[in-house]
Write a protein that holds these residues in place. Structure first.
Motif, short mmCIF file in Angstrom:
data_model
loop_
_atom_site.label_atom_id
_atom_site.label_comp_id
_atom_site.label_asym_id
_atom_site.label_seq_id
_atom_site.Cartn_x
_atom_site.Cartn_y
_atom_site.Cartn_z
N ASN A 45 -2.51 48.79 -41.17
CA ASN A 45 -3.93 49.01 -40.87
C ASN A 45 -4.77 49.07 -42.13
N GLN A 55 -11.64 40.05 -35.20
CA GLN A 55 -10.32 40.67 -35.28
C GLN A 55 -10.13 41.70 -34.16
N LYS A 59 -7.51 41.52 -30.93
CA LYS A 59 -6.56 42.58 -30.63
C LYS A 59 -6.73 43.07 -29.19
N ARG A 60 -7.97 43.28 -28.79
CA ARG A 60 -8.23 43.76 -27.43
C ARG A 60 -7.73 42.76 -26.40
N THR A 63 -3.74 42.38 -26.50
CA THR A 63 -3.10 43.60 -26.02
C THR A 63 -3.13 43.60 -24.50
N GLN A 75 -1.22 50.48 -29.22
CA GLN A 75 -2.60 50.42 -29.69
C GLN A 75 -2.71 50.64 -31.19
N VAL A 79 -4.78 44.98 -36.64
CA VAL A 79 -5.35 43.67 -36.34
C VAL A 79 -4.65 42.64 -37.21
N ASP A 211 -1.77 36.52 -33.11
CA ASP A 211 -2.00 37.88 -32.62
C ASP A 211 -1.20 38.13 -31.34
N ARG A 215 1.98 40.91 -31.02
CA ARG A 215 2.01 42.04 -30.08
C ARG A 215 3.11 41.86 -29.04
#
Length: 263
Positions: A45, A55, A59-60, A63, A75, A79, A211, A215
């Motif tokens: 981070n 970014q 991520k949102r 995820t 969570q 990013v 990304d 994840r």
């Protein structure tokens, strides 16, 4: 900066942290590691202290997509890098990488050594290979372990061809790529045409998939470590795609043979 290792050998821990899944290994072993100690080794981070809206949205979005597949989400995962911070790879470099991966993969599937060497010589592809790939294609009778390793790289080939614009989309993370189709793309684009006819995707598009698979890989490792199965999430497929995507985004500036897929 403090490392609380509870008797775990630092070298062994860091190795497993990188190769197996950073967060998952730490949680499994009850190890607390300050992010400062890992910055520059794995994604943290601290790398994006003020993430851009792109970014954060990435991520949102991904995820949520992992969650929609029934996978666990974290969570606290950072990013991924911002497009402005990455120098895109040249089409020619991506095309040469795809050719090298394809040749090593067909050898792994059983193509005779002399035939493989003939393709390399005819295509002038000797310089395309990484050191590990070159050692493999030059070995007349490679081990089953190496055959398995390089045959799984078809998934990376699929990612590279997608990045070059030859594939509309990557298959779902539980579905292996269409090997026949991918090899067909390579064969039907001899010489420099694989690069010259390519339409390299934007870095934003590539980062979207980087990304997602970052994840998703964390979720796959978490499921395995907890002994939970999820038919929609295949860790081997995900890891290979994550590997190729990390090369495309120059993750940690690692060479192909040294790519890590930490989570």
């Amino acid at each position: 900066m403090k490392l609380k290792l509870f008797g775990v050998c630092l070298a062994t821990f860091i190795s497993n942290f990188i190769l197996t899944g950073a967060t998952a290994v730490a949680e499994e072993r009850g190890v607390q590691v300050a992010e400062e100690a890992l910055q520059g080794v794995v994604r943290t981070n601290l790398d994006s202290p003020q993430p851009t809206s792109a970014q954060l949205e990435r991520k949102r979005k991904y995820t949520a997509e992992v969650k929609a597949l029934g996978g666990p989400v974290n969570q606290n995962l950072p990013v991924v890098e911002d497009a402005a911070a990455i120098e895109p790879r040249e089409k020619a470099d991506v095309a040469r990488r795809a050719i090298a991966v394809a040749i090593a993969a067909v050898k792994a599937e059983g193509m005779p050594h002399e035939q493989v060497r003939g393709i390399i010589d005819n295509w002038g592809a000797e310089s395309y290979f990484s050191p590990e790939e070159l050692a493999f294609v030059n070995t007349a009778t490679p081990s089953e372990k190496d055959r398995s390793k390089f045959s799984w790289r078809y998934e990376g080939l699929d990612v590279l061809l997608w990045a070059l614009g030859y594939k509309e989309a990557l298959p779902p993370p539980d579905q292996i790529c269409d090997v026949e189709s991918d090899v067909g793309v390579i064969v039907s684009h001899p010489g420099d045409t694989l690069a010259t006819q390519a339409q390299l995707r934007s870095m934003d598009e590539i980062l979207d998939m980087a990304d997602f698979y970052y994840r998703l890989h964390w979720a796959a490792i978490e499921l395995r470590m907890k002994g939970v199965s999820n038919a929609a999430i295949n860790e081997e497929i995900i890891m290979e795609r994550h590997y190729a995507l990390n090369w495309l985004i120059r993750y940690m500036n690692q060479d192909w043979d040294a790519i890590t897929t930490d989570t």
